[in-house]
Design an enzyme around this catalytic site. Structure first.
Site, short mmCIF file in Angstrom:
data_model
loop_
_atom_site.label_atom_id
_atom_site.label_comp_id
_atom_site.label_asym_id
_atom_site.label_seq_id
_atom_site.Cartn_x
_atom_site.Cartn_y
_atom_site.Cartn_z
N LEU A 1 -2.01 -0.78 7.31
CA LEU A 1 -0.96 -0.59 6.32
C LEU A 1 0.43 -0.86 6.91
O LEU A 1 0.57 -0.93 8.14
CB LEU A 1 -1.05 0.85 5.79
CG LEU A 1 -2.37 1.16 5.07
CD1 LEU A 1 -2.63 2.66 4.98
CD2 LEU A 1 -2.39 0.53 3.69
N PRO A 2 1.45 -1.01 6.05
CA PRO A 2 2.76 -1.41 6.57
C PRO A 2 3.41 -0.44 7.56
O PRO A 2 3.90 -0.86 8.60
CB PRO A 2 3.62 -1.53 5.29
CG PRO A 2 2.64 -1.77 4.19
CD PRO A 2 1.40 -1.01 4.58
N THR B 1 0.82 -0.77 12.69
CA THR B 1 1.85 -0.48 13.70
C THR B 1 2.77 0.57 13.10
O THR B 1 3.50 0.29 12.15
CB THR B 1 2.66 -1.74 14.04
OG1 THR B 1 1.77 -2.74 14.52
CG2 THR B 1 3.71 -1.44 15.10
N LYS C 1 2.04 -0.46 22.21
CA LYS C 1 2.44 -1.56 21.32
C LYS C 1 3.97 -1.69 21.30
O LYS C 1 4.51 -2.80 21.37
CB LYS C 1 1.89 -1.28 19.92
CG LYS C 1 2.47 -2.11 18.81
CD LYS C 1 1.77 -3.42 18.63
CE LYS C 1 2.46 -4.24 17.54
NZ LYS C 1 1.96 -5.57 17.38
N LYS D 1 11.24 -4.39 12.81
CA LYS D 1 10.54 -3.12 12.56
C LYS D 1 10.03 -2.53 13.89
O LYS D 1 10.23 -1.36 14.19
CB LYS D 1 9.35 -3.37 11.61
CG LYS D 1 8.43 -2.16 11.48
CD LYS D 1 7.08 -2.52 10.86
CE LYS D 1 6.09 -1.41 11.12
NZ LYS D 1 4.73 -1.70 10.76
P1 NAD Z 1 1.06 -6.84 4.75
O1 NAD Z 1 2.28 -6.35 4.11
O2 NAD Z 1 0.67 -8.27 4.61
O3 NAD Z 1 -0.20 -5.97 4.24
C1 NAD Z 1 -0.16 -4.58 3.99
C2 NAD Z 1 -1.14 -4.32 2.86
O4 NAD Z 1 -1.22 -2.91 2.65
C3 NAD Z 1 -0.70 -4.93 1.53
O5 NAD Z 1 -1.73 -5.76 1.02
C4 NAD Z 1 -0.42 -3.74 0.62
O6 NAD Z 1 -0.75 -3.96 -0.74
C5 NAD Z 1 -1.36 -2.70 1.25
N1 NAD Z 1 -1.00 -1.32 0.93
C6 NAD Z 1 0.21 -0.71 1.06
N2 NAD Z 1 0.12 0.59 0.70
C7 NAD Z 1 -1.17 0.80 0.33
C8 NAD Z 1 -1.88 1.91 -0.16
N3 NAD Z 1 -1.28 3.10 -0.35
N4 NAD Z 1 -3.20 1.78 -0.45
C9 NAD Z 1 -3.81 0.58 -0.28
N5 NAD Z 1 -3.19 -0.52 0.18
C10 NAD Z 1 -1.89 -0.42 0.46
O7 NAD Z 1 1.18 -6.43 6.29
P2 NAD Z 1 0.41 -7.09 7.53
O8 NAD Z 1 1.17 -8.26 8.03
O9 NAD Z 1 -1.04 -7.23 7.20
O10 NAD Z 1 0.60 -5.92 8.62
C11 NAD Z 1 -0.13 -4.72 8.58
C12 NAD Z 1 0.25 -3.89 9.79
O11 NAD Z 1 -0.05 -4.63 10.97
C13 NAD Z 1 1.74 -3.54 9.86
O12 NAD Z 1 1.86 -2.25 10.35
C14 NAD Z 1 2.29 -4.58 10.82
O13 NAD Z 1 3.45 -4.12 11.50
C15 NAD Z 1 1.11 -4.76 11.77
N6 NAD Z 1 1.06 -6.06 12.46
C16 NAD Z 1 1.33 -7.21 11.78
C17 NAD Z 1 1.27 -8.42 12.46
C18 NAD Z 1 1.55 -9.72 11.75
O14 NAD Z 1 1.73 -10.74 12.43
N7 NAD Z 1 1.56 -9.76 10.42
C19 NAD Z 1 0.93 -8.44 13.83
C20 NAD Z 1 0.62 -7.26 14.47
C21 NAD Z 1 0.69 -6.06 13.77
#
Ligand code: NAD
Length: 296
Positions: free
Chosen positions: A65-66, A96, A171, A246
C-alpha cells in the site's frame, strides 16, 4: 501451494501477486481500484469483493500500500484485518512506510498472537515484474523463516535486517544513500560536461576509478550515455521523483527520532524536493541531472 491474500495491486503489488500465482499459490486479491483487481484476475488471481472477504481462509496476507496510514487502516483501524485473519495467518507488509508505524503493527500483531513482518522492497517495478526484488525484513526469526519461501517467489535477495521495524529502517538508509549518490553523480557529470568532457568518456573514467557507484554502473543520469535506462527515454519509467521524496521524508523521521545527523541526506532531500516542485515528480529520479544541466 498456500492460500495467499494480497491487498494493494498497484505498480508493485500487481506484478508481485502475479509472481505468486506463477509459483503455484492460490492468490485472492483486493484493491480499491476495480481495474487493478481485473488485471490481477487476468494474471490468474481470484477477486474478493472486500478486504475482509479476501482474508477468508488465508494462510498468508501480503499488503502493498502507499503509506503508513493505509497500512494501519487496512490492518487495524478500518478493515481491521488483524481481527479477521486466523491466528496462524502470517502477515507481510511490503509497503514502504515509517518505521514507527511498522513497529506499532508488529506490536498490534503480537498482542493478538499473530506473526507480522515489515518487508519493504528495493528494485522498482522492473524488479517486481521480473521477480528479482530485494526484501529487507524486520521481525522475529520464526516469522522471517516462515515468510522466506513466499518472498522468494517475488524476489532474489531476502535479508533479515532485525526486529520489527528494522526492514523499514534499512530501506530508508538505502534510499537516502541512493539519493546522495545519484545527486552527486549528476553534479559531477554536469561539471565535466560544462568543462568540455564527453559524458560517456567521463562516466567510463569515474566508473573505473574511486568515484564508481551504482548510478554510474547501471543507471547513468545523462541522456544517451547508457541504453535502456530512464535517462535515455526522456526520464520515463523507473523510480519516480515523488517516491524518492516520500522515502527521503521517511529517512528524515528516522534521523530525528534518533538524533542522527544526516547532512548529505538533507541536502539531497532539498534538491529532490526542489526538482519535484518544478513539476518533475512523475519523472524518474535520475532526472535530477536536469536541475544542474543548463541545456536539459
Ligand atoms: P501504487 O500507488 O501504484 O499502488 C498502491 C495501490 O494500493 C493502489 O492500487 C491503491 O488503489 C491501493 N490501495 C490504497 N489504499 C487501499 C486500501 N485501503 N485497500 C485496498 N487497496 C488500497 O503504489 P506502488 O508503486 O505499487 O507502491 C506501493 C508501495 O511500494 C509504496 O509504499 C511505495 O513507496 C513502495 N515502493 C514502490 C516502488 C516503485 O518503484 N513503484 C519501489 C519500491 C517500493
Amino acid at each position: 501451494m498456500a492460500k495467499v491474500a494480497f491487498v494493494g495491486l498497484g505498480n508493485m503489488g500487481g506484478p508481485m501477486a502475479a509472481n505468486l500465482v506463477k509459483a503455484g499459490h492460490d492468490v485472492a486479491v483486493f484493491d480499491l481500484s476495480p481495474a487493478a483487481v481485473e488485471h490481477a484476475v487476468e494474471d490468474g488471481a481470484h477477486s474478493a469483493s472486500s478486504a475482509i472477504e479476501v482474508v477468508e481462509g488465508a494462510e498468508v496476507l501480503i499488503t502493498m500500500l502507499p503509506a503508513g496510514m493505509h497500512v494501519k487502516s487496512v490492518l487495524v483501524t478500518g478493515d481491521a484485518l488483524m481481527d479477521k485473519v486466523s491466528k496462524d495467518c502470517l502477515l507481510i507488509d511490503s509497503s514502504t512506510i515509517d518505521s514507527a508505524t511498522a513497529k506499532e503493527m508488529g506490536q498490534e500483531a503480537a498482542d493478538r498472537g499473530i506473526r507480522f513482518i515489515d518487508a519493504p522492497v528495493s528494485g522498482g517495478v522492473g524488479g517486481a515484474v521480473a521477480g528479482t526484488l530485494a526484501f529487507m525484513v524486520g521481525g522475529s526469526d520464526e516469522a522471517f523463516t516462515a515468510a522466506k519461501p513466499f518472498l522468494e517467489c517475488m524476489g532474489k535477495n531476502i535479508f533479515h535486517a532485525g526486529d520489527s521495524g528494522a526492514g523499514q529502517v534499512a530501506k530508508a538508509c538505502n534510499n537516502m544513500l541512493l539519493s546522495v549518490l545519484m545527486a552527486g553523480t549528476a553534479e559531477a557529470l554536469n561539471m565535466g560536461v560544462n568543462n568540455g568532457l564527453d559524458p560517456k568518456v567521463l562516466s567510463e573514467i569515474m566508473s573505473k576509478s574511486s568515484g564508481n557507484n551504482w548510478s554510474l554502473q547501471v543507471y547513468n543520469p545523462v541522456p544517451g550515455v547508457m541504453e535502456g535506462v530512464p535517462a535515455s527515454n526522456d526520464y520515463q519509467g523507473g523510480f519516480m521523483v515523488d517516491l524518492m521524496c516520500k522515502d527521503l521524508g521517511l529517512a528524515m523521521e528516522n534521523s530525528q527520532q534518533t538524533r542522527s545527523p544526516i547532512p548529505m541526506g538533507s541536502a539531497a532531500r532539498s534538491l529532490f524536493n526542489l526538482h519535484q516542485s518544478k513539476g518533475n515528480g512523475g519523472l524518474d529520479f535520475s532526472s535530477i541531472y536536469r536541475l544542474f544541466n543548463k541545456k536539459e
